[in-house]
Write a protein that holds these residues in place. Sequence first.
Motif, PDB file in Angstrom:
ATOM      1  N   ASN A  14     -18.072 -28.795  32.025  1.00  0.00           N
ATOM      2  CA  ASN A  14     -16.886 -28.169  32.129  1.00  0.00           C
ATOM      3  C   ASN A  14     -15.181 -28.289  31.700  1.00  0.00           C
ATOM      4  O   ASN A  14     -14.663 -28.848  31.758  1.00  0.00           O
ATOM      5  N   GLN A  58     -23.975 -31.070  38.051  1.00  0.00           N
ATOM      6  CA  GLN A  58     -25.175 -30.570  37.743  1.00  0.00           C
ATOM      7  C   GLN A  58     -24.292 -30.849  35.682  1.00  0.00           C
ATOM      8  O   GLN A  58     -23.079 -30.414  35.770  1.00  0.00           O
ATOM      9  N   MET A  59     -24.236 -31.658  35.078  1.00  0.00           N
ATOM     10  CA  MET A  59     -24.108 -31.595  33.294  1.00  0.00           C
ATOM     11  C   MET A  59     -25.707 -31.589  32.848  1.00  0.00           C
ATOM     12  O   MET A  59     -26.493 -32.358  33.239  1.00  0.00           O
ATOM     13  N   ALA A  87     -20.887 -27.751  42.677  1.00  0.00           N
ATOM     14  CA  ALA A  87     -20.773 -26.890  42.976  1.00  0.00           C
ATOM     15  C   ALA A  87     -21.898 -26.399  44.137  1.00  0.00           C
ATOM     16  O   ALA A  87     -21.810 -25.598  44.354  1.00  0.00           O
ATOM     17  N   LYS A  88     -22.565 -27.678  44.441  1.00  0.00           N
ATOM     18  CA  LYS A  88     -23.655 -26.363  45.498  1.00  0.00           C
ATOM     19  C   LYS A  88     -22.705 -27.695  46.682  1.00  0.00           C
ATOM     20  O   LYS A  88     -22.647 -28.942  46.901  1.00  0.00           O
ATOM     21  N   ALA A  89     -23.007 -26.542  47.452  1.00  0.00           N
ATOM     22  CA  ALA A  89     -22.340 -27.537  49.379  1.00  0.00           C
ATOM     23  C   ALA A  89     -23.487 -28.024  49.538  1.00  0.00           C
ATOM     24  O   ALA A  89     -23.944 -27.888  50.665  1.00  0.00           O
ATOM     25  N   GLU A  91     -26.689 -28.119  49.519  1.00  0.00           N
ATOM     26  CA  GLU A  91     -27.946 -29.412  49.672  1.00  0.00           C
ATOM     27  C   GLU A  91     -27.336 -30.509  49.448  1.00  0.00           C
ATOM     28  O   GLU A  91     -27.951 -31.885  49.477  1.00  0.00           O
ATOM     29  N   VAL A 108     -16.199 -30.492  46.927  1.00  0.00           N
ATOM     30  CA  VAL A 108     -17.144 -28.700  46.471  1.00  0.00           C
ATOM     31  C   VAL A 108     -16.134 -28.160  45.514  1.00  0.00           C
ATOM     32  O   VAL A 108     -15.269 -28.197  46.506  1.00  0.00           O
ATOM     33  N   LYS A 109     -16.733 -27.983  44.428  1.00  0.00           N
ATOM     34  CA  LYS A 109     -16.042 -26.828  43.768  1.00  0.00           C
ATOM     35  C   LYS A 109     -15.955 -25.850  44.785  1.00  0.00           C
ATOM     36  O   LYS A 109     -16.949 -24.831  45.631  1.00  0.00           O
ATOM     37  N   PRO A 110     -15.104 -24.617  45.248  1.00  0.00           N
ATOM     38  CA  PRO A 110     -13.500 -25.524  44.616  1.00  0.00           C
ATOM     39  C   PRO A 110     -12.980 -25.815  45.078  1.00  0.00           C
ATOM     40  O   PRO A 110     -12.598 -25.757  46.277  1.00  0.00           O
ATOM     41  N   PHE A 111     -12.087 -27.379  44.341  1.00  0.00           N
ATOM     42  CA  PHE A 111     -11.298 -28.190  45.068  1.00  0.00           C
ATOM     43  C   PHE A 111     -10.032 -27.135  44.246  1.00  0.00           C
ATOM     44  O   PHE A 111      -9.505 -26.987  44.028  1.00  0.00           O
TER      45      PHE A 111
END
Lengths: 128, 607
Positions: A14, A58-59, A87-89, A91, A108-111
């Motif tokens: 991103n 995730q890339m 972005a996953k919380a 799992e 975890v986004k949004p941080f």
Amino acid sequence: MNEAPGNILIAEDNAALASVMRFNLERAGFRVTVARSGREAWEQVCSRSFDLILTDEQMPEMGGREFCKQLRSRTESCQIPVIMLTAKALEIDTEQLREELGIETVFVKPFSPREVIRAVQNRLAATC
Amino acid sequence: MLGRSAHWEVPRRVVVYYLLFCTIVLGWLLASAVIVSQASMRHNHEAAFLSYLGRAAAETTISYLETEGTDLQKLVERFAREQSLLYCAVVSPEGNYVAHTVRQRVGKPKTEPTGQHLRWGTVDAVRCRTGTNVFREYRTPLEAGGRTVGTLLMGVREVGWWSALRLTAEHAPLALAGPGLFVLVGAVVLSRVVRPMAAIDAQLRDAAIAPTLADTRLQTVKYRTPSALGWNRLIRHFEEESQGGSLDHRLNQALQSLRRDKVDEVLNSLADGVAVTDAEGRVTFANQALEAILASDAAAGSLVGAAMEDRLGLPAQSPALRQFLDPALHQRLVVQEISWEREGVQQTLRLARSPIRSTGQNHPGGFVWSVRDVTQQRLAEKMRNQFLDSATHELRTPLANIRAYAETLSLSDLIEVERQKEFCNTINMEATRLSRFIDDLLSVSSMEMGALSLTRQDVDLERLFREVVSKVKPQMDQKRISFHCVLPEKFPAMPADKDKLTVALVNLLGNAAKYTPDGGRVGLKVKVIDRRLFVDVEDTGVGISEDELPRVFDKFFRSADPQVREQTGSGLGLTLAQEVIRLHGGELIVESQLGVGSKFTAMVPLD
């Protein structure tokens, strides 16, 4: 501001997020390299030495976990502290990430960028 | 109740009466015959005897005159012999026996018997009784030349019952043949008439003494007389009425069989597989759905009789099998989910086994199994989880950017104005992305409820396409994708839902950009033919495999291809695009080759 300089690698696809993190880290006095994928990050790690790595989970091409696995398999890079952004919380099993991949902190986004920078500073201060 | 002996009891009674009746009749007949023959014999005998007596008197008189009575003794003895007389004698006028078959009496005075006196002319007789014998002493005077020279006596046994009986007996065979024949015929007729009646009568007697009528078992008789046939008909009618027959009973039977049929029908109509196993685990019933689920390898034959665990193909040490075999769980409901591959297709089955408990029994007499194919459900769940995963990612990513930029803006001092502007722009862009995703989500949600509707108005298609391209162009530029756009010179006006059509086209072009690697090509070609708008979106992207091609429009569907997986996506874009185009009366079709690229063609009628 300049008392703890260090080389930091940001692996984040991103672009906007990578850019703002770079802005903040550079303001905190770090030298920052940005990679747009796990593979790119891996190439950077192989060519230079870094004091800390911030990686997205995730890339494209190579994900954060795969990148960390490679990182740990190489003697020169196995000790580099890694902070993961995800972005996953649901799992995320932080214990598992710490044990298997040596990932110390997961955001975890949004941080909050400020908290990430504080974590980076603390980690690097502990190493010195 | 009505045994053989009882069956014969009544005929015997009747036979006894019958025989009694016959005996009386025959006895009466016999007695009459004896009386008649006695009367007749006595009359005949008397006449014959009197005539003999006359002749004997004449002979005696002659002998008396010729021989002076010397041969008289021989004569009486001859008479007595000829006529089987009790005695015969000649008495002198003086009243002494001159000759007598009992010789000692000769010369002795005559003894006069006492009794009834009878007289026929000169002949007279005394009927006297000594003991049981009745005899008559006939006397006739012996007259010669006008004077009486003596009297001839003959003692003769009267014709009695006994001799009459003897006479009757001589003629009895002939006399009794007629009545005997009647008796025999009577017996035959009687047996034909009486025996069935007796059998019926016996049953009726039982019915008369039975405590309740329910204890009475009336049954048909095996005779074929009219009365028996009538009886049998009645009994059969009653049997029908009572056994299968009473309305209540018949109704119950019909209902029961109906219920059984209905239950089978219902079980066979169930979508879930249902089986019943006995205590040994053998299948006693399996509905059609279960046969269909389990017996795809038809070689295994019908399920009935097979062991359920075998037919489920559970591996020896699988936890499911262990649970089913665990005796501790025999009393409880056991639910297990198993996965297997049938003809190359992965199937997930949900098995539930519950014990059938008969009342008052602790140990189950068997089990009811229900088997549901939950493959589609699990697939849907997987897709939903994937969607949730992608959706949270899609939501968190712009949110993360917004937060990061906003916080940086608010907390950092001394940021150049240009930078500040750039940061604000980014925040704005990310907010737009977020709201677009939420719009997509809402659209799909209303589409699912069938509530997605169009707000048609005349749309300037040229402007619409320019807007679509402007939305996707930055993304393509970022990936250095070469974009070829061919638009017609003049667009006709078209009534359409501008916003939704824009969303659909952005989704198509956005996908092309998203799944095309850096340096690839994306083409947009718009044509109007026969008042129909054709939009081709072509790319040199990752492509779609043949397996997945039919599913690309399914909601939440995302390819398993890692190249697709590394891109964020909700699995809603194409679903929405197709639905919007469908609502416009058009259609969206896809052609693709894995690793080469994809081509989506949307056709929308202009009117």
